[in-house]
Scaffold this motif. Sequence first.
Motif, PDB file in Angstrom:
ATOM      1  N   TRP A  80       0.832  -1.203   0.000  1.00  0.00           N
ATOM      2  CA  TRP A  80       0.000   0.000   0.000  1.00  0.00           C
ATOM      3  C   TRP A  80       0.869   1.257   0.000  1.00  0.00           C
ATOM      4  O   TRP A  80       0.494   2.259  -0.624  1.00  0.00           O
ATOM      5  CB  TRP A  80      -0.983   0.005   1.168  1.00  0.00           C
ATOM      6  N   LYS A  84       0.886   4.203  -2.659  1.00  0.00           N
ATOM      7  CA  LYS A  84       0.694   5.590  -2.216  1.00  0.00           C
ATOM      8  C   LYS A  84       1.815   6.473  -2.744  1.00  0.00           C
ATOM      9  O   LYS A  84       1.560   7.582  -3.254  1.00  0.00           O
ATOM     10  CB  LYS A  84       0.651   5.669  -0.695  1.00  0.00           C
ATOM     11  N   ILE A 129      -8.448  10.477  -3.616  1.00  0.00           N
ATOM     12  CA  ILE A 129      -9.260   9.320  -3.225  1.00  0.00           C
ATOM     13  C   ILE A 129      -8.371   8.090  -3.041  1.00  0.00           C
ATOM     14  O   ILE A 129      -8.473   7.374  -2.037  1.00  0.00           O
ATOM     15  CB  ILE A 129     -10.376   9.060  -4.260  1.00  0.00           C
ATOM     16  N   ILE A 133      -7.692   6.159   0.616  1.00  0.00           N
ATOM     17  CA  ILE A 133      -8.065   4.747   0.759  1.00  0.00           C
ATOM     18  C   ILE A 133      -6.843   3.902   1.103  1.00  0.00           C
ATOM     19  O   ILE A 133      -6.897   3.046   2.000  1.00  0.00           O
ATOM     20  CB  ILE A 133      -8.772   4.239  -0.511  1.00  0.00           C
ATOM     21  N   VAL A 137      -7.270   2.232   4.681  1.00  0.00           N
ATOM     22  CA  VAL A 137      -7.666   0.827   4.551  1.00  0.00           C
ATOM     23  C   VAL A 137      -6.443  -0.105   4.512  1.00  0.00           C
ATOM     24  O   VAL A 137      -6.521  -1.217   4.998  1.00  0.00           O
ATOM     25  CB  VAL A 137      -8.565   0.637   3.307  1.00  0.00           C
TER      26      VAL A 137
END
Length: 140
Positions: A80, A84, A129, A133, A137
């Motif tokens: 993630w 990012k 967005i 997320i 998340v």
Amino acid sequence: MLWVKAFHIIAVITWFAGIFYLPRLYVYHAMADDQASRERFKIMERKLYRGIMWPAMMVVIALGLWLISFNPDYYLKSGWMHAKLTLVALLVGYHLYCGKLNRQFKDDQNSHSHVWFRWFNEVPVFILIGVVILVVVRPF
């Protein structure tokens, strides 16, 4: 660490405020039909880009690196985080492209319509967005 995170979030909000507002100025600048308005937009765009967006972006990057340094083994192995950081790199590219557009307006060389700028203004929404997320998340 929480102070660093808090100021990182503040800088992100500041940067995004500029990233959302500058293309909106471009919309109005592209629609301007008198020289006084065009000159006013040039000043507003320059001050926003150089005085707010650049410093905010630099603070975001510096504090983001500082946050990673608290636990680099975890962050640099997390999918993630890689996603990012890819989105952040795209946002930096968008930011730099805004600078190119700024120079074109400054030199009275804009070749895009106000409609193009309206669509261009939507790009960072999708990046935001995705980043939110990914951070909240942490899907992978």
